[in-house]
Design a protein around this motif. Sequence first.
Motif, PDB file in Angstrom:
ATOM      1  N   ASN A 184      34.383  27.495  26.125  1.00 42.45           N
ATOM      2  CA  ASN A 184      33.603  26.571  25.304  1.00 42.45           C
ATOM      3  C   ASN A 184      32.295  26.217  26.014  1.00 42.45           C
ATOM      4  O   ASN A 184      32.044  26.650  27.141  1.00 42.45           O
ATOM      5  CB  ASN A 184      34.423  25.335  24.916  1.00 42.45           C
ATOM      6  N   VAL A 185      31.463  25.435  25.376  1.00 42.02           N
ATOM      7  CA  VAL A 185      30.127  25.133  25.894  1.00 42.02           C
ATOM      8  C   VAL A 185      30.191  24.443  27.251  1.00 42.02           C
ATOM      9  O   VAL A 185      29.413  24.770  28.159  1.00 42.02           O
ATOM     10  CB  VAL A 185      29.339  24.268  24.879  1.00 42.02           C
ATOM     11  N   GLU A 186      31.103  23.509  27.415  1.00 41.99           N
ATOM     12  CA  GLU A 186      31.201  22.784  28.687  1.00 41.99           C
ATOM     13  C   GLU A 186      31.591  23.716  29.829  1.00 41.99           C
ATOM     14  O   GLU A 186      31.037  23.640  30.922  1.00 41.99           O
ATOM     15  CB  GLU A 186      32.198  21.628  28.573  1.00 41.99           C
ATOM     16  N   VAL A 187      32.536  24.588  29.593  1.00 38.39           N
ATOM     17  CA  VAL A 187      32.964  25.538  30.620  1.00 38.39           C
ATOM     18  C   VAL A 187      31.848  26.548  30.880  1.00 38.39           C
ATOM     19  O   VAL A 187      31.582  26.920  32.026  1.00 38.39           O
ATOM     20  CB  VAL A 187      34.275  26.242  30.205  1.00 38.39           C
ATOM     21  N   PHE A 188      31.168  26.966  29.825  1.00 39.17           N
ATOM     22  CA  PHE A 188      30.071  27.924  29.960  1.00 39.17           C
ATOM     23  C   PHE A 188      28.989  27.405  30.903  1.00 39.17           C
ATOM     24  O   PHE A 188      28.414  28.170  31.679  1.00 39.17           O
ATOM     25  CB  PHE A 188      29.476  28.246  28.585  1.00 39.17           C
ATOM     26  N   LYS A 189      28.740  26.111  30.865  1.00 41.08           N
ATOM     27  CA  LYS A 189      27.721  25.524  31.744  1.00 41.08           C
ATOM     28  C   LYS A 189      28.040  25.760  33.219  1.00 41.08           C
ATOM     29  O   LYS A 189      27.137  25.885  34.034  1.00 41.08           O
ATOM     30  CB  LYS A 189      27.590  24.025  31.475  1.00 41.08           C
ATOM     31  N   MET A 190      29.328  25.838  33.555  1.00 42.35           N
ATOM     32  CA  MET A 190      29.724  26.060  34.955  1.00 42.35           C
ATOM     33  C   MET A 190      29.406  27.476  35.425  1.00 42.35           C
ATOM     34  O   MET A 190      29.187  27.698  36.609  1.00 42.35           O
ATOM     35  CB  MET A 190      31.239  25.843  35.136  1.00 42.35           C
ATOM     36  N   ILE A 191      29.413  28.437  34.512  1.00 34.99           N
ATOM     37  CA  ILE A 191      29.323  29.846  34.920  1.00 34.99           C
ATOM     38  C   ILE A 191      28.107  30.582  34.372  1.00 34.99           C
ATOM     39  O   ILE A 191      27.905  31.755  34.689  1.00 34.99           O
ATOM     40  CB  ILE A 191      30.604  30.611  34.515  1.00 34.99           C
ATOM     41  N   SER A 192      27.295  29.926  33.585  1.00 36.71           N
ATOM     42  CA  SER A 192      26.207  30.621  32.882  1.00 36.71           C
ATOM     43  C   SER A 192      25.170  31.251  33.804  1.00 36.71           C
ATOM     44  O   SER A 192      24.489  32.195  33.407  1.00 36.71           O
ATOM     45  CB  SER A 192      25.514  29.673  31.906  1.00 36.71           C
ATOM     46  N   LEU A 249      35.911  29.762  37.905  1.00 36.53           N
ATOM     47  CA  LEU A 249      36.910  29.193  36.994  1.00 36.53           C
ATOM     48  C   LEU A 249      38.244  28.987  37.704  1.00 36.53           C
ATOM     49  O   LEU A 249      38.895  27.950  37.529  1.00 36.53           O
ATOM     50  CB  LEU A 249      37.080  30.089  35.767  1.00 36.53           C
ATOM     51  N   GLU A 250      38.647  29.956  38.515  1.00 39.52           N
ATOM     52  CA  GLU A 250      39.897  29.809  39.275  1.00 39.52           C
ATOM     53  C   GLU A 250      39.849  28.578  40.170  1.00 39.52           C
ATOM     54  O   GLU A 250      40.793  27.789  40.209  1.00 39.52           O
ATOM     55  CB  GLU A 250      40.152  31.046  40.145  1.00 39.52           C
ATOM     56  N   THR A 251      38.760  28.423  40.888  1.00 36.70           N
ATOM     57  CA  THR A 251      38.634  27.285  41.800  1.00 36.70           C
ATOM     58  C   THR A 251      38.582  25.970  41.030  1.00 36.70           C
ATOM     59  O   THR A 251      39.217  24.988  41.424  1.00 36.70           O
ATOM     60  CB  THR A 251      37.383  27.437  42.686  1.00 36.70           C
ATOM     61  N   ALA A 252      37.869  25.957  39.919  1.00 32.88           N
ATOM     62  CA  ALA A 252      37.743  24.729  39.129  1.00 32.88           C
ATOM     63  C   ALA A 252      39.079  24.286  38.540  1.00 32.88           C
ATOM     64  O   ALA A 252      39.371  23.092  38.492  1.00 32.88           O
ATOM     65  CB  ALA A 252      36.720  24.928  38.012  1.00 32.88           C
ATOM     66  N   TYR A 253      39.897  25.241  38.117  1.00 29.59           N
ATOM     67  CA  TYR A 253      41.129  24.881  37.415  1.00 29.59           C
ATOM     68  C   TYR A 253      42.399  25.041  38.238  1.00 29.59           C
ATOM     69  O   TYR A 253      43.416  24.434  37.914  1.00 29.59           O
ATOM     70  CB  TYR A 253      41.237  25.671  36.106  1.00 29.59           C
ATOM     71  N   GLU A 254      42.364  25.846  39.285  1.00 25.16           N
ATOM     72  CA  GLU A 254      43.544  26.004  40.136  1.00 25.16           C
ATOM     73  C   GLU A 254      43.334  25.383  41.505  1.00 25.16           C
ATOM     74  O   GLU A 254      44.292  25.090  42.196  1.00 25.16           O
ATOM     75  CB  GLU A 254      43.881  27.490  40.318  1.00 25.16           C
ATOM     76  N   GLY A 255      42.097  25.230  41.911  1.00 25.63           N
ATOM     77  CA  GLY A 255      41.795  24.701  43.227  1.00 25.63           C
ATOM     78  C   GLY A 255      41.714  25.813  44.257  1.00 25.63           C
ATOM     79  O   GLY A 255      41.997  26.971  43.976  1.00 25.63           O
ATOM     80  N   THR A 256      41.333  25.429  45.444  1.00 32.90           N
ATOM     81  CA  THR A 256      41.264  26.391  46.538  1.00 32.90           C
ATOM     82  C   THR A 256      42.673  26.665  47.044  1.00 32.90           C
ATOM     83  O   THR A 256      43.636  26.007  46.640  1.00 32.90           O
ATOM     84  CB  THR A 256      40.413  25.841  47.691  1.00 32.90           C
ATOM     85  N   GLN A 257      42.812  27.598  47.939  1.00 34.77           N
ATOM     86  CA  GLN A 257      44.125  27.914  48.510  1.00 34.77           C
ATOM     87  C   GLN A 257      44.717  26.693  49.210  1.00 34.77           C
ATOM     88  O   GLN A 257      45.915  26.439  49.120  1.00 34.77           O
ATOM     89  CB  GLN A 257      44.010  29.101  49.476  1.00 34.77           C
TER      90      GLN A 257
END
Length: 147
Positions: free
Chosen positions: A90-98, A110-118
């Motif tokens: 969506n637009v909000e998520v797109f702003k993170m990666i555009s 996206l992995e780091t934003a939603y799953e976190g770092t190791q």
Amino acid sequence: MDGIKEGGSITRPPVLDGTNYPYWKARMTAFLKSVDTKTWKAILTGWTPPTQQNVAGAVVVKQEVEWTVAEKELSLDNNKALNVIFCVVNVEVFKMISSYIVAKEAWEVLETAYEGTQKVKMSRLQQLTTKWETLRMEEDETIVTYN
């Protein structure tokens, strides 16, 4: 699942809205692999723009018109993967990666934003393990009242 806007189709993966990441990631992995194996490989291995040495001996990015057929193919694989990712957020998520031009980097953001770092994952796992190990029901509690 409440956050799913689309899905259940082999041609339309779900849109990531920030609430459905585990589901989205599993579906996107399958979807990207189904596009073709090179597209999924672009996520796994990444891509770097082709470079060459200029007359001064410095390494510079090649002009696209100078790319070899193999370099163009690798770029296409990356672009396919990046396009798929851009199209299913969506637009909000797109702003993170555009601003990313490499599909692997966008995927990792996206992995780091939603799953976190190791470290975050290990910390969460340790917290859950501790919570599980200390889980006890008092003798006077019933199953119905136990929380």
